[in-house]
Design a protein around this motif. Structure first.
Motif, PDB file in Angstrom:
ATOM      1  N   ARG A  56       0.835  -1.197   0.000  1.00 30.57           N
ATOM      2  CA  ARG A  56       0.000   0.000   0.000  1.00 30.57           C
ATOM      3  C   ARG A  56       0.873   1.251   0.000  1.00 30.57           C
ATOM      4  N   PHE A  57       0.628   2.125  -0.975  1.00 30.53           N
ATOM      5  CA  PHE A  57       1.321   3.400  -1.012  1.00 30.53           C
ATOM      6  C   PHE A  57       0.806   4.302   0.107  1.00 30.53           C
ATOM      7  N   LYS A  58       1.696   5.115   0.667  1.00 27.04           N
ATOM      8  CA  LYS A  58       1.324   5.995   1.777  1.00 27.04           C
ATOM      9  C   LYS A  58       0.206   6.959   1.388  1.00 27.04           C
ATOM     10  N   GLN A  59       0.211   7.430   0.133  1.00 22.51           N
ATOM     11  CA  GLN A  59      -0.775   8.426  -0.292  1.00 22.51           C
ATOM     12  C   GLN A  59      -2.127   7.820  -0.668  1.00 22.51           C
ATOM     13  N   MET A  60      -2.246   6.490  -0.616  1.00 21.45           N
ATOM     14  CA  MET A  60      -3.511   5.838  -0.980  1.00 21.45           C
ATOM     15  C   MET A  60      -4.581   6.079   0.077  1.00 21.45           C
ATOM     16  N   THR A  61      -5.770   6.479  -0.374  1.00 23.13           N
ATOM     17  CA  THR A  61      -6.917   6.521   0.524  1.00 23.13           C
ATOM     18  C   THR A  61      -7.416   5.099   0.743  1.00 23.13           C
ATOM     19  N   ASP A  62      -8.287   4.916   1.739  1.00 23.09           N
ATOM     20  CA  ASP A  62      -8.859   3.589   1.985  1.00 23.09           C
ATOM     21  C   ASP A  62      -9.627   3.095   0.762  1.00 23.09           C
ATOM     22  N   GLU A  63     -10.350   4.014   0.094  1.00 25.57           N
ATOM     23  CA  GLU A  63     -11.129   3.626  -1.090  1.00 25.57           C
ATOM     24  C   GLU A  63     -10.213   3.194  -2.232  1.00 25.57           C
ATOM     25  N   THR A  64      -9.137   3.948  -2.444  1.00 26.53           N
ATOM     26  CA  THR A  64      -8.205   3.606  -3.528  1.00 26.53           C
ATOM     27  C   THR A  64      -7.529   2.266  -3.268  1.00 26.53           C
ATOM     28  N   PHE A  65      -7.143   2.023  -2.010  1.00 31.81           N
ATOM     29  CA  PHE A  65      -6.512   0.745  -1.696  1.00 31.81           C
ATOM     30  C   PHE A  65      -7.496  -0.413  -1.879  1.00 31.81           C
ATOM     31  N   ALA A  66      -8.756  -0.198  -1.497  1.00 33.37           N
ATOM     32  CA  ALA A  66      -9.770  -1.243  -1.690  1.00 33.37           C
ATOM     33  C   ALA A  66      -9.921  -1.563  -3.175  1.00 33.37           C
ATOM     34  N   ARG A  67      -9.903  -0.541  -4.028  1.00 34.61           N
ATOM     35  CA  ARG A  67      -9.979  -0.754  -5.476  1.00 34.61           C
ATOM     36  C   ARG A  67      -8.729  -1.478  -5.981  1.00 34.61           C
ATOM     37  N   TRP A  68      -7.569  -1.116  -5.440  1.00 36.65           N
ATOM     38  CA  TRP A  68      -6.310  -1.766  -5.826  1.00 36.65           C
ATOM     39  C   TRP A  68      -6.359  -3.251  -5.491  1.00 36.65           C
ATOM     40  N   LEU A  69      -6.790  -3.555  -4.261  1.00 38.30           N
ATOM     41  CA  LEU A  69      -6.851  -4.943  -3.808  1.00 38.30           C
ATOM     42  C   LEU A  69      -7.891  -5.731  -4.612  1.00 38.30           C
ATOM     43  N   TYR A  70      -9.035  -5.111  -4.853  1.00 35.75           N
ATOM     44  CA  TYR A  70     -10.104  -5.745  -5.642  1.00 35.75           C
ATOM     45  C   TYR A  70      -9.617  -6.038  -7.065  1.00 35.75           C
ATOM     46  N   THR A  71      -8.947  -5.065  -7.679  1.00 36.06           N
ATOM     47  CA  THR A  71      -8.425  -5.250  -9.039  1.00 36.06           C
ATOM     48  C   THR A  71      -7.441  -6.404  -9.082  1.00 36.06           C
ATOM     49  N   ALA A  72      -6.558  -6.474  -8.077  1.00 34.90           N
ATOM     50  CA  ALA A  72      -5.555  -7.544  -8.031  1.00 34.90           C
ATOM     51  C   ALA A  72      -6.214  -8.916  -7.905  1.00 34.90           C
ATOM     52  N   ILE A  73      -7.133  -9.041  -6.987  1.00 29.44           N
ATOM     53  CA  ILE A  73      -7.783 -10.334  -6.719  1.00 29.44           C
ATOM     54  C   ILE A  73      -8.561 -10.824  -7.928  1.00 29.44           C
ATOM     55  N   THR A  74      -9.236  -9.918  -8.617  1.00 26.35           N
ATOM     56  CA  THR A  74     -10.071 -10.320  -9.760  1.00 26.35           C
ATOM     57  C   THR A  74      -9.265 -10.635 -11.010  1.00 26.35           C
ATOM     58  N   ARG A  75      -7.943 -10.559 -10.936  1.00 26.98           N
ATOM     59  CA  ARG A  75      -7.108 -11.042 -12.048  1.00 26.98           C
ATOM     60  C   ARG A  75      -6.996 -12.572 -12.016  1.00 26.98           C
ATOM     61  N   ALA A  76      -7.310 -13.194 -10.870  1.00 30.76           N
ATOM     62  CA  ALA A  76      -7.126 -14.640 -10.701  1.00 30.76           C
ATOM     63  C   ALA A  76      -8.352 -15.415 -11.171  1.00 30.76           C
ATOM     64  N   GLU A  77      -8.128 -16.465 -11.934  1.00 29.78           N
ATOM     65  CA  GLU A  77      -9.217 -17.311 -12.418  1.00 29.78           C
ATOM     66  C   GLU A  77      -9.440 -18.536 -11.533  1.00 29.78           C
ATOM     67  N   GLU A  78      -8.345 -19.174 -11.063  1.00 28.67           N
ATOM     68  CA  GLU A  78      -8.479 -20.425 -10.304  1.00 28.67           C
ATOM     69  C   GLU A  78      -7.688 -20.435  -9.000  1.00 28.67           C
ATOM     70  N   GLU A  79      -6.493 -19.864  -9.002  1.00 25.95           N
ATOM     71  CA  GLU A  79      -5.617 -19.901  -7.834  1.00 25.95           C
ATOM     72  C   GLU A  79      -5.173 -18.495  -7.454  1.00 25.95           C
ATOM     73  N   LEU A  80      -5.115 -18.238  -6.120  1.00 24.57           N
ATOM     74  CA  LEU A  80      -4.715 -16.940  -5.632  1.00 24.57           C
ATOM     75  C   LEU A  80      -3.909 -17.096  -4.350  1.00 24.57           C
ATOM     76  N   TYR A  81      -2.706 -16.536  -4.353  1.00 26.97           N
ATOM     77  CA  TYR A  81      -1.840 -16.605  -3.184  1.00 26.97           C
ATOM     78  C   TYR A  81      -1.389 -15.180  -2.847  1.00 26.97           C
ATOM     79  N   ILE A  82      -1.724 -14.727  -1.654  1.00 30.96           N
ATOM     80  CA  ILE A  82      -1.434 -13.351  -1.246  1.00 30.96           C
ATOM     81  C   ILE A  82      -0.366 -13.355  -0.159  1.00 30.96           C
ATOM     82  N   PHE A  83       0.649 -12.518  -0.346  1.00 28.82           N
ATOM     83  CA  PHE A  83       1.721 -12.351   0.647  1.00 28.82           C
ATOM     84  C   PHE A  83       1.756 -10.902   1.098  1.00 28.82           C
ATOM     85  N   SER A  84       1.733 -10.699   2.423  1.00 30.40           N
ATOM     86  CA  SER A  84       1.733  -9.333   2.958  1.00 30.40           C
ATOM     87  C   SER A  84       3.113  -8.952   3.459  1.00 30.40           C
TER      88      SER A  84
END
Length: 388
Positions: free
Chosen positions: A360-388
């Motif tokens: 997460r970039f420091k300048q990201m609002t909560d809404e922008t980060f939610a969109r970023w995370l949503y966009t990332a997750i919806t790229r996956a068709e069958e498998e998804l592995y998230i590392f924080s």
């Protein structure tokens, strides 16, 4: 027999009304839909209904990239909805024709004088830039634009076809709710957070202190293929991941080689390449200190890219400064290694497996980060592995 949800039924009714009554006064209508709301299913039913109104109607279905067009074609064929007169292609193939020299080589592209379509339906419409959109409108053919209004807006400029869609699909299908990736996309969109845990055998989020997770992450990165997207937030992370993966694959040189995965970083309509497109190098040779001569097989596209690509762009954290180096940059195109890419660059792409480094970039609002995370997750068709 396809059963539509209430909001699909309403959207279908509104689209048919627009086609029958408003398409001459209102050239286009936009349909936004979250992942799992059945956008493609609705378009398939719409095609059947339009056939009842006009059996000779010729529709041009189009997507921003060849890969997306192939996915759309497969889905619509599975629904047995297409007419023999329909076409499915990239937007570029629909509205541009090649300029050929005396040697029968393609040296550029120009807009076609006319297109033999009665209606255009654009998928993944958030990827369409303003130049292409103005060219599409110039044919005065009615257009339906379809996209996901939950995703990030385009990274550059203010133009965004899906910013305020005329019609919206927001009800997640019962079948889609069984999909752990769709469920996580809802969590991301509504809460802006995914908690560590195992959501299915192939959908997991690892905590930062998980030693086993670190080992599995390294193993996955060492064995990625073209069915995998590795996503992150920072360009510095992208560069480090690309170097790690290339070393794991046996590339000893920092210079790009035949077989390397690459990503296009700037549109070039004459060359039929667009920001975010992925490909594999077939041939590459150093022309001088600034340029490689390269041939690249672009994913899902007909014909290969052939041209000059910048030496300095590879392993750079940012695209070359266009203002300062305009004369130099316009001699060729900008590519970089494409094993790992940022989420912004991944819009319009999908893969069976996604490995996501949550940043997460420091300048990201909560809404922008939610969109970023949503966009990332919806790229996956069958498998998804998230590392924080």
């Amino acid at each position: 027999m396809i059963t539509l949800s209430p909001d699909q039924q309403k959207a279908l009714k509104d689209l048919l009304f627009w086609y029958q009554n408003d398409r001459h006064s209102m050239q286009y209508v936009s349909l936004g839909g979250y992942a799992g709301t059945g956008k493609t299913t609705l378009i398939a039913v719409l095609r059947k209904e339009l056939k009842k109104i006009n059996k000779d109607l010729k529709i041009g279905f189009a997507s921003y990239t060849g890969k997306a067009a192939l996915v759309l074609k497969t889905k619509l064929k599975n629904q047995d909805t297409l007419s023999n007169e329909d076409s499915i292609s990239t937007i570029h193939s629909l509205i541009y024709s090649p300029i050929v020299n005396d040697k029968e080589e393609i040296i550029g592209w120009q807009t076609k004088e006319e297109i033999d379509r009665d209606l255009i339906i654009i998928d993944e419409a958030s990827m369409v830039d303003e130049t292409v959109w103005q060219h599409l409108l110039s044919y005065h053919v009615p257009i339906i634009v379809v996209g996901d209004h939950g995703q990030l807006p385009p990274i550059k400029g203010s133009f965004n076809l899906m910013q305020k869609p005329d019609l919206r699909l927001e009800e997640i299908h019962r079948q889609a709710k069984k999909n752990p990736i769709i469920n996580l996309s809802i969590e991301a969109r509504e809460k802006g957070e995914i908690l560590p845990g195992k959501y299915s055998p192939y959908v997991k989020k690892y905590s930062s202190g998980d030693i086993d997770g670190q080992e599995q992450m390294e193993e996955m990165l060492q064995n990625i293929n073209s069915d995998t997207l590795v996503l992150c937030g920072y360009n510095s992370t992208r560069r480090k991941l690309n170097n790690f993966i290339r070393q794991a694959k046996g590339f000893e040189s920092v210079d790009p080689k035949s077989g390397d995965r690459v990503i296009c970083l700037r549109n070039n309509h004459k060359k039929h390449i667009f920001n975010g497109m992925l490909g594999t190098i077939i041939y590459i040779e150093k022309k001088d200190k600034s340029w490689y001569q390269a041939e690249i097989n672009m994913d899902g596209e007909e014909g290969n890219y052939d041209g000059l690509i910048s030496v300095d762009q590879f392993n750079s954290d940012t695209p070359m400064n266009f203002t300062e180096k305009r004369a130099t940059i316009m001699q060729g195109d900008l590519f970089d290694f494409g094993y790992a890419i940022t989420v912004h660059k991944a819009q319009g792409s999908q893969a069976k497996r996604v490995i996501l480094f949550e940043e997460r970039f420091k300048q990201m609002t909560d809404e922008t980060f939610a969109r970023w995370l949503y966009t990332a997750i919806t790229r996956a068709e069958e498998e998804l592995y998230i590392f924080s």
